[in-house]
Design a protein around this motif. Structure first.
Motif, PDB file in Angstrom:
ATOM      1  N   HIS A  55       0.806  -1.217   0.000  1.00 35.18           N
ATOM      2  CA  HIS A  55       0.000   0.000   0.000  1.00 35.18           C
ATOM      3  C   HIS A  55       0.844   1.274   0.000  1.00 35.18           C
ATOM      4  O   HIS A  55       0.612   2.189   0.774  1.00 35.18           O
ATOM      5  CB  HIS A  55      -1.001  -0.048   1.162  1.00 35.18           C
ATOM      6  CG  HIS A  55      -2.043  -1.103   0.937  1.00 35.18           C
ATOM      7  ND1 HIS A  55      -2.781  -1.674   1.927  1.00 35.18           N
ATOM      8  CD2 HIS A  55      -2.447  -1.703  -0.200  1.00 35.18           C
ATOM      9  CE1 HIS A  55      -3.596  -2.582   1.418  1.00 35.18           C
ATOM     10  NE2 HIS A  55      -3.408  -2.617   0.127  1.00 35.18           N
ATOM     11  N   SER A  77      -4.029  -5.352  -6.409  1.00 31.68           N
ATOM     12  CA  SER A  77      -5.049  -5.265  -5.361  1.00 31.68           C
ATOM     13  C   SER A  77      -6.330  -4.779  -6.016  1.00 31.68           C
ATOM     14  O   SER A  77      -6.288  -4.177  -7.094  1.00 31.68           O
ATOM     15  CB  SER A  77      -4.631  -4.272  -4.265  1.00 31.68           C
ATOM     16  OG  SER A  77      -4.532  -2.960  -4.786  1.00 31.68           O
ATOM     17  N   ALA A  78      -7.428  -5.070  -5.336  1.00 29.35           N
ATOM     18  CA  ALA A  78      -8.705  -4.524  -5.819  1.00 29.35           C
ATOM     19  C   ALA A  78      -8.844  -3.096  -5.311  1.00 29.35           C
ATOM     20  O   ALA A  78      -9.214  -2.190  -6.046  1.00 29.35           O
ATOM     21  CB  ALA A  78      -9.859  -5.374  -5.318  1.00 29.35           C
ATOM     22  N   GLY A  79      -8.505  -2.896  -4.033  1.00 30.40           N
ATOM     23  CA  GLY A  79      -8.603  -1.572  -3.429  1.00 30.40           C
ATOM     24  C   GLY A  79      -7.558  -0.639  -4.005  1.00 30.40           C
ATOM     25  O   GLY A  79      -6.454  -1.073  -4.353  1.00 30.40           O
ATOM     26  N   LEU A 102     -10.736 -11.743  -6.905  1.00 28.07           N
ATOM     27  CA  LEU A 102     -10.631 -12.025  -5.462  1.00 28.07           C
ATOM     28  C   LEU A 102     -11.985 -12.008  -4.754  1.00 28.07           C
ATOM     29  O   LEU A 102     -12.057 -12.239  -3.547  1.00 28.07           O
ATOM     30  CB  LEU A 102      -9.664 -11.034  -4.775  1.00 28.07           C
ATOM     31  CG  LEU A 102      -9.776  -9.546  -5.078  1.00 28.07           C
ATOM     32  CD1 LEU A 102     -11.132  -8.992  -4.832  1.00 28.07           C
ATOM     33  CD2 LEU A 102      -8.723  -8.790  -4.331  1.00 28.07           C
ATOM     34  N   ARG A 238     -11.659  -1.925   4.512  1.00 26.51           N
ATOM     35  CA  ARG A 238     -10.426  -1.237   4.901  1.00 26.51           C
ATOM     36  C   ARG A 238     -10.571  -0.806   6.351  1.00 26.51           C
ATOM     37  O   ARG A 238     -11.653  -0.362   6.776  1.00 26.51           O
ATOM     38  CB  ARG A 238     -10.202   0.004   4.031  1.00 26.51           C
ATOM     39  CG  ARG A 238      -9.681  -0.294   2.626  1.00 26.51           C
ATOM     40  CD  ARG A 238      -8.227  -0.789   2.656  1.00 26.51           C
ATOM     41  NE  ARG A 238      -7.696  -1.059   1.341  1.00 26.51           N
ATOM     42  CZ  ARG A 238      -7.700  -2.253   0.744  1.00 26.51           C
ATOM     43  NH1 ARG A 238      -8.232  -3.304   1.350  1.00 26.51           N
ATOM     44  NH2 ARG A 238      -7.173  -2.407  -0.450  1.00 26.51           N
ATOM     45  N   HIS A 286      -5.469  -9.314   7.514  1.00 28.78           N
ATOM     46  CA  HIS A 286      -5.691  -8.901   6.115  1.00 28.78           C
ATOM     47  C   HIS A 286      -5.324 -10.029   5.138  1.00 28.78           C
ATOM     48  O   HIS A 286      -4.409  -9.884   4.324  1.00 28.78           O
ATOM     49  CB  HIS A 286      -4.885  -7.624   5.801  1.00 28.78           C
ATOM     50  CG  HIS A 286      -5.461  -6.847   4.650  1.00 28.78           C
ATOM     51  ND1 HIS A 286      -5.360  -5.498   4.521  1.00 28.78           N
ATOM     52  CD2 HIS A 286      -6.155  -7.251   3.545  1.00 28.78           C
ATOM     53  CE1 HIS A 286      -5.955  -5.093   3.407  1.00 28.78           C
ATOM     54  NE2 HIS A 286      -6.452  -6.152   2.792  1.00 28.78           N
ATOM     55  N   SER A 289      -7.681 -11.978   0.408  1.00 32.71           N
ATOM     56  CA  SER A 289      -7.399 -12.523  -0.931  1.00 32.71           C
ATOM     57  C   SER A 289      -6.271 -13.550  -0.910  1.00 32.71           C
ATOM     58  O   SER A 289      -5.791 -13.969  -1.965  1.00 32.71           O
ATOM     59  CB  SER A 289      -7.051 -11.381  -1.885  1.00 32.71           C
ATOM     60  OG  SER A 289      -5.850 -10.750  -1.479  1.00 32.71           O
ATOM     61  N   MET A 298      -4.487 -12.710  -9.342  1.00 35.71           N
ATOM     62  CA  MET A 298      -4.245 -11.263  -9.186  1.00 35.71           C
ATOM     63  C   MET A 298      -2.941 -10.858  -9.880  1.00 35.71           C
ATOM     64  O   MET A 298      -2.863  -9.822 -10.550  1.00 35.71           O
ATOM     65  CB  MET A 298      -4.203 -10.882  -7.698  1.00 35.71           C
ATOM     66  CG  MET A 298      -5.564 -10.975  -7.021  1.00 35.71           C
ATOM     67  SD  MET A 298      -5.429 -10.872  -5.214  1.00 35.71           S
ATOM     68  CE  MET A 298      -5.163  -9.118  -4.991  1.00 35.71           C
TER      69      MET A 298
END
Ligand code: DGY
Length: 319
Positions: A55, A77-79, A102, A238, A286, A289, A298
């Motif tokens: 991140h 990542s999706a986010g 995911l 999140r 976390h 996924s 991914m």
């Protein structure tokens, strides 16, 4: 013709993604599994693409230092709350992420947390280890899922995947909230309601909304205060959507029954954090996924996003 250059942010990416990238690009792989922002910035100038895992905050400063060669950023990542997407796009840099692949894995973790929190699995384990089990009819009673009201905050693809997996548990009613009613809501017979309505009526509150300016700190003292005493709160979105102190208080004072978290603020959680001392909290680090197949998928999607961008084709999942 020389291949475009792609910087890969760490050296432990599933090989399926790296092998695909190698067919079209020359890779620079930063050694180690958690490079600092400075290490990335030192390495990135001169690259056409950036394969990002983790991140790291990609903002204007980062882009200034990355230099003008950068044509695409792909986050595995999706986010994408760590990316300043408008600024990246304003500079003509393409940007992609890895949703969809995911959805099932994250939804499975949501259901796991919901079941474990409802049935006090962590507390039971602690009591078992302490030799404090009791054979009494009123001991360690949990909450029923059958017949319950489940409120989903953010009925996107993951929210819907969670709801679909809960349907076989004979849920009484689904509620959801968000910007506007969705077709997906009709698909599962869910009622679109305000956040307050959802908090007041739900036995299970499941958070599956992205972290945005609107959702940051959405779950505060007031929000937990509106929830039922028997409510189970689950967050797989999140950590920043929740004010951690407010959640600790709600769990400690039994304002709500229990919670299940895949994500926290801060992350990672310090080992002496209050959350880790609560018997009515199910928590995992976390891992939504984190399955072999999902992480491979991914990595492949993130690689394909880069290849497509560099070949001037539409990204698989553009932002
Ligand atoms: C995602 O893909 O957004 C997961 O939460 C991992 O960051």
């Amino acid at each position: 013709m020389s291949k475009p250059k792609v910087l890969v942010a760490r050296d432990d990416i599933p090989s399926a993604g790296l092998d695909l990238l190698r067919t079209k690009c020359e890779l620079t792989i930063i050694p180690g599994a958690s490079p600092t922002r400075e290490e990335i910035l030192r390495a990135i100038p001169g690259h056409d693409g950036f394969f990002l895992v983790g991140h790291h905050n990609i903002n204007s400063d980062f882009l200034d230092m990355a230099g003008p060669s950068l044509k695409v950023i792909s986050t595995m990542s999706a986010g994408y709350d760590h990316l300043d997407v408008p600024e990246i796009k304003r500079r003509g840099i393409k940007v992609g992420h890895t949703p969809v692949v995911l959805n099932a894995a994250v939804a499975e973790v949501a259901v796991m947390l919901l079941l474990n929190a409802a049935r006090r699995a962590h507390e039971g384990r602690l009591l078992l280890e302490a030799g404090k089990t009791e054979n009494k009819p009123q001991w360690l009673l949990g909450q029923d899922i059958r017949g319950s009201t489940v409120g989903i905050v953010g009925l996107g693809m993951i929210g819907l995947a969670i709801a679909k997996r809960l349907i076989p548990f004979e849920i009484g009613r689904f509620l959801y909230t968000g910007h506007s009613p969705k077709k997906a809501g009709d698909e599962i017979g869910a009622e679109f309601v305000s956040l307050d309505d959802l908090l007041e009526r739900s036995d299970f509150v499941v958070v599956a909304t992205p972290l945005t300016i609107e959702t940051r700190g959405l779950f505060d003292d007031a929000a937990f205060g509106k929830m039922k005493k028997n409510a189970v709160f689950v967050n797989i979105a999140r950590g920043g959507v929740v004010k951690t102190d407010a959640l600790v208080k709600a769990l400690k004072e039994n304002k709500i029954f229990a919670a299940g978290l895949d994500v926290t603020d801060p992350e990672p959680l310090p080992t002496d954090h209050e959350l880790l001392k609560l018997p009515n909290l199910e928590i995992v680090p976390h891992i939504g996924s984190a399955t072999v197949k999902t992480r491979n998928d991914m990595a492949v999607v993130a690689a394909q996003n880069i290849i497509n961008a560099l070949e001037n084709k539409p990204l698989v999942y553009p932002l």
